[in-house]
Design a protein around this motif. Structure first.
Motif, PDB file in Angstrom:
ATOM      1  N   ALA A  10       0.851  -1.184   0.000  1.00 27.41           N
ATOM      2  CA  ALA A  10       0.000   0.000   0.000  1.00 27.41           C
ATOM      3  C   ALA A  10       0.891   1.241   0.000  1.00 27.41           C
ATOM      4  O   ALA A  10       1.646   1.461   0.925  1.00 27.41           O
ATOM      5  CB  ALA A  10      -0.916  -0.017   1.221  1.00 27.41           C
ATOM      6  N   SER A  11       0.836   2.024  -1.069  1.00 26.44           N
ATOM      7  CA  SER A  11       1.768   3.131  -1.243  1.00 26.44           C
ATOM      8  C   SER A  11       1.725   4.135  -0.101  1.00 26.44           C
ATOM      9  O   SER A  11       2.728   4.703   0.229  1.00 26.44           O
ATOM     10  CB  SER A  11       1.560   3.867  -2.551  1.00 26.44           C
ATOM     11  N   TRP A  12       0.552   4.350   0.463  1.00 29.14           N
ATOM     12  CA  TRP A  12       0.456   5.341   1.522  1.00 29.14           C
ATOM     13  C   TRP A  12       1.160   4.877   2.792  1.00 29.14           C
ATOM     14  O   TRP A  12       1.568   5.665   3.598  1.00 29.14           O
ATOM     15  CB  TRP A  12      -1.002   5.690   1.828  1.00 29.14           C
ATOM     16  N   ARG A  13       1.327   3.568   2.973  1.00 33.75           N
ATOM     17  CA  ARG A  13       2.023   3.055   4.151  1.00 33.75           C
ATOM     18  C   ARG A  13       3.513   2.929   3.883  1.00 33.75           C
ATOM     19  O   ARG A  13       4.319   3.108   4.751  1.00 33.75           O
ATOM     20  CB  ARG A  13       1.486   1.685   4.546  1.00 33.75           C
ATOM     21  N   SER A  14       3.878   2.556   2.686  1.00 33.88           N
ATOM     22  CA  SER A  14       5.266   2.228   2.398  1.00 33.88           C
ATOM     23  C   SER A  14       6.078   3.414   1.913  1.00 33.88           C
ATOM     24  O   SER A  14       7.290   3.388   1.977  1.00 33.88           O
ATOM     25  CB  SER A  14       5.322   1.141   1.338  1.00 33.88           C
ATOM     26  N   GLY A  15       5.395   4.417   1.379  1.00 30.73           N
ATOM     27  CA  GLY A  15       6.108   5.529   0.796  1.00 30.73           C
ATOM     28  C   GLY A  15       6.783   5.169  -0.515  1.00 30.73           C
ATOM     29  O   GLY A  15       7.652   5.871  -1.002  1.00 30.73           O
ATOM     30  N   LYS A  16       6.404   4.064  -1.126  1.00 25.92           N
ATOM     31  CA  LYS A  16       7.008   3.598  -2.372  1.00 25.92           C
ATOM     32  C   LYS A  16       6.404   4.366  -3.536  1.00 25.92           C
ATOM     33  O   LYS A  16       5.361   4.020  -4.051  1.00 25.92           O
ATOM     34  CB  LYS A  16       6.781   2.096  -2.581  1.00 25.92           C
ATOM     35  N   THR A  17       7.081   5.402  -3.969  1.00 23.89           N
ATOM     36  CA  THR A  17       6.545   6.221  -5.053  1.00 23.89           C
ATOM     37  C   THR A  17       6.523   5.468  -6.367  1.00 23.89           C
ATOM     38  O   THR A  17       5.685   5.732  -7.221  1.00 23.89           O
ATOM     39  CB  THR A  17       7.337   7.526  -5.203  1.00 23.89           C
ATOM     40  N   SER A  18       7.428   4.491  -6.559  1.00 20.48           N
ATOM     41  CA  SER A  18       7.417   3.727  -7.809  1.00 20.48           C
ATOM     42  C   SER A  18       6.149   2.900  -7.927  1.00 20.48           C
ATOM     43  O   SER A  18       5.588   2.753  -9.009  1.00 20.48           O
ATOM     44  CB  SER A  18       8.651   2.829  -7.921  1.00 20.48           C
ATOM     45  N   VAL A  19       5.658   2.363  -6.811  1.00 22.13           N
ATOM     46  CA  VAL A  19       4.413   1.592  -6.813  1.00 22.13           C
ATOM     47  C   VAL A  19       3.252   2.517  -7.153  1.00 22.13           C
ATOM     48  O   VAL A  19       2.418   2.209  -8.009  1.00 22.13           O
ATOM     49  CB  VAL A  19       4.182   0.914  -5.443  1.00 22.13           C
ATOM     50  N   LYS A  20       3.203   3.663  -6.506  1.00 26.66           N
ATOM     51  CA  LYS A  20       2.118   4.609  -6.737  1.00 26.66           C
ATOM     52  C   LYS A  20       2.132   5.098  -8.177  1.00 26.66           C
ATOM     53  O   LYS A  20       1.091   5.186  -8.835  1.00 26.66           O
ATOM     54  CB  LYS A  20       2.226   5.782  -5.773  1.00 26.66           C
ATOM     55  N   SER A  21       3.313   5.399  -8.720  1.00 28.54           N
ATOM     56  CA  SER A  21       3.424   5.863 -10.107  1.00 28.54           C
ATOM     57  C   SER A  21       2.930   4.814 -11.088  1.00 28.54           C
ATOM     58  O   SER A  21       2.233   5.130 -12.043  1.00 28.54           O
ATOM     59  CB  SER A  21       4.874   6.225 -10.440  1.00 28.54           C
ATOM     60  N   MET A  22       3.292   3.556 -10.860  1.00 25.52           N
ATOM     61  CA  MET A  22       2.826   2.501 -11.766  1.00 25.52           C
ATOM     62  C   MET A  22       1.317   2.344 -11.669  1.00 25.52           C
ATOM     63  O   MET A  22       0.652   2.154 -12.678  1.00 25.52           O
ATOM     64  CB  MET A  22       3.540   1.181 -11.486  1.00 25.52           C
ATOM     65  N   ASP A  23       0.766   2.432 -10.463  1.00 26.46           N
ATOM     66  CA  ASP A  23      -0.683   2.335 -10.300  1.00 26.46           C
ATOM     67  C   ASP A  23      -1.393   3.460 -11.047  1.00 26.46           C
ATOM     68  O   ASP A  23      -2.406   3.240 -11.689  1.00 26.46           O
ATOM     69  CB  ASP A  23      -1.071   2.386  -8.818  1.00 26.46           C
ATOM     70  N   GLU A  24      -0.851   4.662 -10.950  1.00 27.40           N
ATOM     71  CA  GLU A  24      -1.512   5.824 -11.546  1.00 27.40           C
ATOM     72  C   GLU A  24      -1.287   5.947 -13.043  1.00 27.40           C
ATOM     73  O   GLU A  24      -2.168   6.409 -13.758  1.00 27.40           O
ATOM     74  CB  GLU A  24      -1.024   7.105 -10.858  1.00 27.40           C
ATOM     75  N   TRP A  25      -0.101   5.575 -13.532  1.00 27.89           N
ATOM     76  CA  TRP A  25       0.256   5.872 -14.922  1.00 27.89           C
ATOM     77  C   TRP A  25       0.397   4.640 -15.806  1.00 27.89           C
ATOM     78  O   TRP A  25      -0.079   4.637 -16.936  1.00 27.89           O
ATOM     79  CB  TRP A  25       1.552   6.684 -14.984  1.00 27.89           C
ATOM     80  N   ILE A  26       1.054   3.614 -15.353  1.00 28.38           N
ATOM     81  CA  ILE A  26       1.385   2.489 -16.232  1.00 28.38           C
ATOM     82  C   ILE A  26       0.207   1.538 -16.399  1.00 28.38           C
ATOM     83  O   ILE A  26      -0.151   1.165 -17.509  1.00 28.38           O
ATOM     84  CB  ILE A  26       2.628   1.737 -15.726  1.00 28.38           C
ATOM     85  N   TRP A  27      -0.415   1.138 -15.295  1.00 32.42           N
ATOM     86  CA  TRP A  27      -1.508   0.168 -15.391  1.00 32.42           C
ATOM     87  C   TRP A  27      -2.746   0.763 -16.039  1.00 32.42           C
ATOM     88  O   TRP A  27      -3.611   0.039 -16.506  1.00 32.42           O
ATOM     89  CB  TRP A  27      -1.833  -0.420 -14.015  1.00 32.42           C
ATOM     90  N   THR A  28      -2.841   2.077 -16.083  1.00 30.44           N
ATOM     91  CA  THR A  28      -3.975   2.714 -16.746  1.00 30.44           C
ATOM     92  C   THR A  28      -3.651   3.112 -18.180  1.00 30.44           C
ATOM     93  O   THR A  28      -4.526   3.603 -18.889  1.00 30.44           O
ATOM     94  CB  THR A  28      -4.433   3.964 -15.960  1.00 30.44           C
ATOM     95  N   ASP A  29      -2.422   2.905 -18.619  1.00 27.52           N
ATOM     96  CA  ASP A  29      -2.028   3.191 -20.002  1.00 27.52           C
ATOM     97  C   ASP A  29      -2.843   2.288 -20.928  1.00 27.52           C
ATOM     98  O   ASP A  29      -2.930   1.077 -20.711  1.00 27.52           O
ATOM     99  CB  ASP A  29      -0.531   2.916 -20.163  1.00 27.52           C
ATOM    100  N   ALA A  30      -3.434   2.863 -21.961  1.00 26.26           N
ATOM    101  CA  ALA A  30      -4.335   2.113 -22.850  1.00 26.26           C
ATOM    102  C   ALA A  30      -3.641   0.923 -23.504  1.00 26.26           C
ATOM    103  O   ALA A  30      -4.224  -0.162 -23.595  1.00 26.26           O
ATOM    104  CB  ALA A  30      -4.910   3.045 -23.915  1.00 26.26           C
ATOM    105  N   ASP A  31      -2.406   1.082 -23.955  1.00 19.38           N
ATOM    106  CA  ASP A  31      -1.698  -0.024 -24.623  1.00 19.38           C
ATOM    107  C   ASP A  31      -1.363  -1.148 -23.648  1.00 19.38           C
ATOM    108  O   ASP A  31      -1.492  -2.326 -23.977  1.00 19.38           O
ATOM    109  CB  ASP A  31      -0.424   0.490 -25.293  1.00 19.38           C
ATOM    110  N   VAL A  32      -0.932  -0.790 -22.449  1.00 19.51           N
ATOM    111  CA  VAL A  32      -0.623  -1.803 -21.432  1.00 19.51           C
ATOM    112  C   VAL A  32      -1.901  -2.549 -21.053  1.00 19.51           C
ATOM    113  O   VAL A  32      -1.928  -3.786 -20.994  1.00 19.51           O
ATOM    114  CB  VAL A  32       0.044  -1.162 -20.195  1.00 19.51           C
ATOM    115  N   ALA A  33      -2.973  -1.802 -20.795  1.00 17.43           N
ATOM    116  CA  ALA A  33      -4.245  -2.426 -20.416  1.00 17.43           C
ATOM    117  C   ALA A  33      -4.751  -3.354 -21.515  1.00 17.43           C
ATOM    118  O   ALA A  33      -5.218  -4.464 -21.234  1.00 17.43           O
ATOM    119  CB  ALA A  33      -5.282  -1.354 -20.104  1.00 17.43           C
ATOM    120  N   GLU A  34      -4.637  -2.930 -22.769  1.00 19.34           N
ATOM    121  CA  GLU A  34      -5.090  -3.760 -23.892  1.00 19.34           C
ATOM    122  C   GLU A  34      -4.290  -5.058 -23.970  1.00 19.34           C
ATOM    123  O   GLU A  34      -4.849  -6.136 -24.170  1.00 19.34           O
ATOM    124  CB  GLU A  34      -4.949  -2.975 -25.194  1.00 19.34           C
ATOM    125  N   ARG A  35      -2.969  -4.962 -23.792  1.00 19.57           N
ATOM    126  CA  ARG A  35      -2.127  -6.165 -23.854  1.00 19.57           C
ATOM    127  C   ARG A  35      -2.454  -7.122 -22.713  1.00 19.57           C
ATOM    128  O   ARG A  35      -2.539  -8.330 -22.900  1.00 19.57           O
ATOM    129  CB  ARG A  35      -0.653  -5.763 -23.813  1.00 19.57           C
TER     130      ARG A  35
END
Length: 100
Positions: A10-35
């Motif tokens: 959980a990003s809010w507990r761990s402070g892991k900005t890389s996890v939060k960034s992937m949740d916000e940007w990568i997993w919602t990317d249309a090409d990634v989601a389609e694949r």
């Protein structure tokens, strides 16, 4: 279909900005989601909660993405932040329907 296990904490507990960034940007990317939808069963696990699986798959850093074949064997792994293009390359490295 192969499964993609996505381990994070959980990003809010761990402070892991890389996890939060992937949740916000990568997993919602249309090409990634389609694949992902075209050839994988996606599973997101919180490493703080899924301790048995963290031990089983020797998760040592977050985020960790693992591809499992239909028998549950690991066939591919990547650890750490991945950009959209890196995530697509990871997912495309194994053609849809390919066996391990």
């Amino acid at each position: 279909a192969p499964a993609v296990l996505r381990y994070s904490v959980a990003s809010w507990r761990s402070g892991k900005t890389s996890v939060k960034s992937m949740d916000e940007w990568i997993w919602t990317d249309a090409d990634v989601a389609e694949r992902l939808q075209a050839g994988y069963v996606g599973v997101t696990l919180d490493g703080d909660i899924a301790q048995t699986l963290v031990k089983r798959f020797n998760i040592v850093g977050y985020p960790t993405m693992i591809v499992l074949d239909s028998s549950g064997r690991e066939v591919q792994r990547v650890v750490g932040y991945q950009s959209s293009s890196q995530m697509l390359a990871f997912l495309n490295a194994r053609p849809i329907g390919a066996s391990a």
